[in-house]
Design an enzyme around this catalytic site. Structure first.
Site, PDB file in Angstrom:
ATOM      1  N   SER A 121       0.831  -1.210   0.000  1.00  0.00           N
ATOM      2  CA  SER A 121       0.000   0.000   0.000  1.00  0.00           C
ATOM      3  C   SER A 121       0.864   1.257   0.000  1.00  0.00           C
ATOM      4  CB  SER A 121      -0.864  -0.013   1.265  1.00  0.00           C
ATOM      5  OG  SER A 121      -1.365   1.277   1.525  1.00  0.00           O
ATOM      6  N   TYR A 145      -0.652  -0.391  10.329  1.00  0.00           N
ATOM      7  CA  TYR A 145      -0.982  -1.002   9.025  1.00  0.00           C
ATOM      8  C   TYR A 145       0.196  -0.841   8.060  1.00  0.00           C
ATOM      9  CZ  TYR A 145      -3.161  -1.411   4.378  1.00  0.00           C
ATOM     10  OH  TYR A 145      -3.462  -1.758   3.073  1.00  0.00           O
TER      11      TYR A 145
HETATM   12  N1  LIG Z   1      -8.486  -1.157  -1.689  1.00  0.00           N
HETATM   13  C1  LIG Z   1      -7.422  -0.376  -1.741  1.00  0.00           C
HETATM   14  O1  LIG Z   1      -7.508   0.805  -2.127  1.00  0.00           O
HETATM   15  C2  LIG Z   1      -6.059  -0.918  -1.359  1.00  0.00           C
HETATM   16  C3  LIG Z   1      -4.975  -0.023  -1.370  1.00  0.00           C
HETATM   17  C4  LIG Z   1      -3.720  -0.507  -1.021  1.00  0.00           C
HETATM   18  C5  LIG Z   1      -3.544  -1.834  -0.700  1.00  0.00           C
HETATM   19  N2  LIG Z   1      -4.618  -2.674  -0.691  1.00  0.00           N
HETATM   20  C6  LIG Z   1      -4.382  -4.077  -0.330  1.00  0.00           C
HETATM   21  O2  LIG Z   1      -5.028  -4.926  -1.269  1.00  0.00           O
HETATM   22  C7  LIG Z   1      -5.472  -6.121  -0.618  1.00  0.00           C
HETATM   23  C8  LIG Z   1      -6.930  -6.361  -0.915  1.00  0.00           C
HETATM   24  O3  LIG Z   1      -7.694  -5.278  -0.403  1.00  0.00           O
HETATM   25  P1  LIG Z   1      -9.265  -5.095  -0.695  1.00  0.00           P
HETATM   26  O4  LIG Z   1      -9.522  -3.654  -0.828  1.00  0.00           O
HETATM   27  O5  LIG Z   1      -9.686  -6.024  -1.764  1.00  0.00           O
HETATM   28  O6  LIG Z   1      -9.858  -5.544   0.713  1.00  0.00           O
HETATM   29  P2  LIG Z   1     -10.982  -6.615   1.109  1.00  0.00           P
HETATM   30  O7  LIG Z   1     -11.245  -6.444   2.579  1.00  0.00           O
HETATM   31  O8  LIG Z   1     -12.152  -6.527   0.168  1.00  0.00           O
HETATM   32  O9  LIG Z   1     -10.241  -7.984   0.846  1.00  0.00           O
HETATM   33  C9  LIG Z   1      -9.430  -8.626   1.813  1.00  0.00           C
HETATM   34  C10 LIG Z   1      -9.830 -10.090   1.821  1.00  0.00           C
HETATM   35  O10 LIG Z   1      -8.967 -10.771   2.728  1.00  0.00           O
HETATM   36  C11 LIG Z   1      -9.763 -11.657   3.521  1.00  0.00           C
HETATM   37  N3  LIG Z   1      -9.048 -11.855   4.794  1.00  0.00           N
HETATM   38  C12 LIG Z   1      -8.787 -10.928   5.750  1.00  0.00           C
HETATM   39  N4  LIG Z   1      -8.100 -11.503   6.775  1.00  0.00           N
HETATM   40  C13 LIG Z   1      -7.947 -12.818   6.440  1.00  0.00           C
HETATM   41  C14 LIG Z   1      -7.335 -13.924   7.081  1.00  0.00           C
HETATM   42  N5  LIG Z   1      -6.752 -13.808   8.302  1.00  0.00           N
HETATM   43  N6  LIG Z   1      -7.352 -15.128   6.463  1.00  0.00           N
HETATM   44  C15 LIG Z   1      -7.957 -15.273   5.249  1.00  0.00           C
HETATM   45  N7  LIG Z   1      -8.552 -14.261   4.593  1.00  0.00           N
HETATM   46  C16 LIG Z   1      -8.547 -13.041   5.192  1.00  0.00           C
HETATM   47  C17 LIG Z   1     -11.108 -10.951   3.679  1.00  0.00           C
HETATM   48  O11 LIG Z   1     -12.175 -11.820   4.010  1.00  0.00           O
HETATM   49  C18 LIG Z   1     -11.267 -10.306   2.296  1.00  0.00           C
HETATM   50  O12 LIG Z   1     -11.934 -11.190   1.407  1.00  0.00           O
HETATM   51  C19 LIG Z   1      -5.127  -5.957   0.862  1.00  0.00           C
HETATM   52  O13 LIG Z   1      -3.916  -6.616   1.122  1.00  0.00           O
HETATM   53  C20 LIG Z   1      -4.956  -4.456   1.024  1.00  0.00           C
HETATM   54  O14 LIG Z   1      -4.073  -4.147   2.078  1.00  0.00           O
HETATM   55  C21 LIG Z   1      -5.874  -2.248  -1.001  1.00  0.00           C
END
Ligand SMILES: NC(=O)c1ccc[n+]([C@@H]2O[C@H](COP(=O)([O-])OP(=O)(O)OC[C@H]3O[C@@H](n4cnc5c(N)ncnc54)[C@H](O)[C@@H]3O)[C@@H](O)[C@H]2O)c1
Length: 310
Positions: A121, A145
């Site tokens: 991120s 985070y």
């Molecule tokens: N959305 C953004 O703008 C953004 C920006 C930077 C980084 N990210 C990164 O991208 C990735 C996906 O983010 P997203 O926006 O799709 O979020 P999201 O919450 O929709 O997806 C995360 C998924 O991980 C699963 N999860 C969480 N903890 C878990 C565990 N202990 N075991 C198994 N599954 C688990 C959740 O159920 C969910 O399906 C993350 O790593 C996040 O840090 C997202």
């Protein structure tokens, strides 16, 4: 190719799963459904090349599961994604994001995987000295985070040096698009979209001049798909547009797409919010042949159409 996607029931992960299945790959998902949703995998569930394992990435059985599936590439997206939640409970954040990542990497290594593609991120840049943030900018974690995401990057580099497990880190800016949850603080596009379609009030914090770099989920998924090859081995890339959009501009654009009044309420800026952010995608253009293709108006239209159809 055979792949495993952690967090594959979430917003970005499920979009990636659909893309990989569409490309003809075999895909297993590991997700505990803590914030993900079966509904996101409705299309994938119909494919004979797909399987879902409802499992915590910290589980000891992950190693056996990976050794049975033998993925060539593991896309690691499962995480606790809230900065505020990480500040409120840094121990829980570290358990999920640090311990979880180490368990995924160790399972990938022992199953003989070739490569891990990791979702990091822009939080790892802290308060950057220059915007758009260059790909080689110094990191400066200023939240639990950010520290947990950065620690994942360090473990990737260590696993590569120690075991030869390849990796690519993708540093995601503000991703938006269909399937993003309006709950929590992360997705301001989905928060505005949901409220404006319901006719509920919307809030802009500060004077509306704060900026972010919005990148459409299909473009991000294209970056992951490219990184699953041997391109970008051992490197990290910003996936963003390099363009800053103010909160006030974003509200007007979402309101326009939703056909709603552009009348946000203004509240005082929140402590710790960055005044500006955008990242330079130039290294991803050079290293992955990736560039963001979807302009904000087009991406917002698709997002609002999806939200309306729910
Ligand atoms: N959305 C953004 O703008 C953004 C920006 C930077 C980084 N990210 C990164 O991208 C990735 C996906 O983010 P997203 O926006 O799709 O979020 P999201 O919450 O929709 O997806 C995360 C998924 O991980 C699963 N999860 C969480 N903890 C878990 C565990 N202990 N075991 C198994 N599954 C688990 C959740 O159920 C969910 O399906 C993350 O790593 C996040 O840090 C997202």
């Amino acid at each position: 190719m055979r792949l495993l996607v952690t967090g594959g029931a979430g917003f970005i992960g499920s979009t990636l799963v659909d893309r990989l299945l569409g490309d003809g790959h075999e895909v297993a998902v590991v997700d505990d459904l803590s914030s993900g949703d079966h509904k996101n995998l409705a299309a994938a569930a119909g494919s004979p090349r797909f399987q879902l394992h409802e499992l915590d990435i910290r589980a000891a059985v992950l190693s056996g599961l990976m050794s049975e599936w033998r993925p060539e590439v593991v896309c690691h997206l499962a995480a606790q994604i809230s900065v505020r939640a990480s500040v409120a409970d840094p121990v829980r954040d570290a358990r999920l994001n640090v311990e979880g990542t180490v368990n995924v990497l160790e399972a990938a290594r022992s199953a003989g995987a070739r490569k891990v593609v990791y979702a990091s991120s822009v939080a790892v840049y802290g308060r950057p000295a220059a915007i758009p943030v260059p790909g080689d900018a110094a990191t400066d974690a200023r939240s639990p985070y950010a520290a947990s995401k950065l620690s994942g990057e360090i473990y990737l580099s260590m696993f590569r040096a120690l075991h030869g497990l390849e990796y690519t880190t993708l540093v995601l800016s503000n991703v938006y698009g269909p399937r993003q949850s309006p709950e929590g603080e992360a997705g301001v596009v989905s928060i505005f979209t949901d409220a404006l379609l319901r006719g509920s009030p919307t809030v802009v914090y500060g004077d509306g001049s704060q900026t972010r770099d919005y990148v459409f989920v299909d473009d991000v998924v294209e970056g992951f798909a490219r990184a699953c090859s041997s391109r970008g081995d051992g490197r990290r890339f910003n996936l963003g547009t390099g363009t800053q959009t103010t909160d006030r501009e974003l509200h007007a654009l979402v309101a326009g797409a939703a056909g709603a009044a552009d009348e946000p309420r203004f509240e005082p800026a929140r402590l710790g919010d960055l005044p500006a952010m955008a990242v330079d995608p130039a290294p991803a253009v050079e290293g992955l042949g990736w560039r963001p293709r979807t302009d904000l108006a087009t991406g917002l239209k698709a997002t609002v159409e999806w939200a309306r159809s729910r």
